[in-house]
Enzyme design. Sequence first.
Site, PDB file in Angstrom:
ATOM      1  N   HIS A  88      -4.093  -6.984   7.567  1.00  0.00           N
ATOM      2  CA  HIS A  88      -3.096  -6.159   7.630  1.00  0.00           C
ATOM      3  C   HIS A  88      -2.245  -6.369   8.721  1.00  0.00           C
ATOM      4  CE1 HIS A  88      -0.615  -2.412   5.908  1.00  0.00           C
ATOM      5  NE2 HIS A  88       0.023  -3.256   6.665  1.00  0.00           N
ATOM      6  N   ARG A 126       2.053  -4.058  -0.063  1.00  0.00           N
ATOM      7  CA  ARG A 126       0.752  -3.196  -0.087  1.00  0.00           C
ATOM      8  C   ARG A 126      -0.264  -3.748  -1.032  1.00  0.00           C
ATOM      9  NH1 ARG A 126       2.140  -1.832   4.347  1.00  0.00           N
ATOM     10  NH2 ARG A 126       3.223   0.128   4.974  1.00  0.00           N
TER      11      ARG A 126
HETATM   12  C1  GLV Z   1       3.185  -2.001   8.022  1.00  0.00           C
HETATM   13  O1  GLV Z   1       2.589  -2.310   7.081  1.00  0.00           O
HETATM   14  C2  GLV Z   1       4.477  -1.316   7.877  1.00  0.00           C
HETATM   15  O2  GLV Z   1       4.701  -0.594   7.112  1.00  0.00           O
HETATM   16  O3  GLV Z   1       5.005  -1.265   8.921  1.00  0.00           O
END
Ligand code: GLV
Length: 307
Positions: A270, A222
């Site tokens: 992401h 993250r």
């Molecule tokens: C993606 O970031 C997830 O948490 O699945």
Amino acid sequence: MAILILLNQVDPTLLESKLKQFDDCPEVRIYPDCGNKDDIECVIVWKHDEGVLNDFPNLKLIASYGAGVENILSDPSLPEGVPITRFVDDTLSDQMAEFVLAAILNHRLHLTYYREQQAASHWRPMDFLTGKNVTILGLGELGSTTAKLLDVNGYSVSGWSRSEKNIDNVKSYYGDDQLNASVAGADIVVCLLPLTPTTKHVLNADLFAAMKKGAFLINVGRGDHLKEDDLMNALSSEHLSGALLDVFATEPLPTDHPFWRHPKIHVTPHISSPTDKGRVARQILDNYNRIKSGADPLNQVDPKRSY
Ligand code: GLV
């Protein structure tokens, strides 16, 4: 009775159509069109706004659309006693492992560099980077699958986690005392930790100082694991050789953010392990059915552990 889809930064209609393919799916609504709020028994959430989950008096399940649940748990006004589940799935782990392997190969084989050289018609071959020691911070489902894939591809893998782990050919470091030691020999450090109050900013100047000169960082955990200024300093002092970052404190990454144009930072949006909509739909319906029949849901989050 109805399921509500409440996704930010993700198209809800794809999940809606997957849910509706299943015969046992109740009515599906998409936030903010909640209809009668008394009908909502399950909410599928991604990056919801604080407080909104309190609006549903008959809520029985809060289901995360992804593996990470920090956005749910950071909401101080969550309804009491409603179970929270996260998405745990082999495809998620396999994709993540594949992404990390690709990022490592891209780094060691200079593939992005050649793409840049191509723009100037430059023919500049370089040897592969030889360092194959990888440390993975976080050996949960995603981390342990990644560790195994790297192992079979000839990498020497270590991992760091809260408690000791027993994975073939993976050296286990654990607990705060062993964090710095876990990264000391690594050519590449991969962050796959859950984001919790104790792992926030774990990728900081102290950790970078414990890494060897020239090491490469991959953050697929993250954005808030990383202290951004500390990374900028570690790159400008050339202590770290570069970083691939897939996650950011603010997403989408603001267009004026210095990471976009940094020559040693590889930004990806992401995307290291996207949720398979069909599989998350099935898993959430199974959990909904379990709750309706009085059983506990699978993959339940423990708010005390923060994941
Ligand atoms: C993606 O970031 C997830 O948490 O699945």
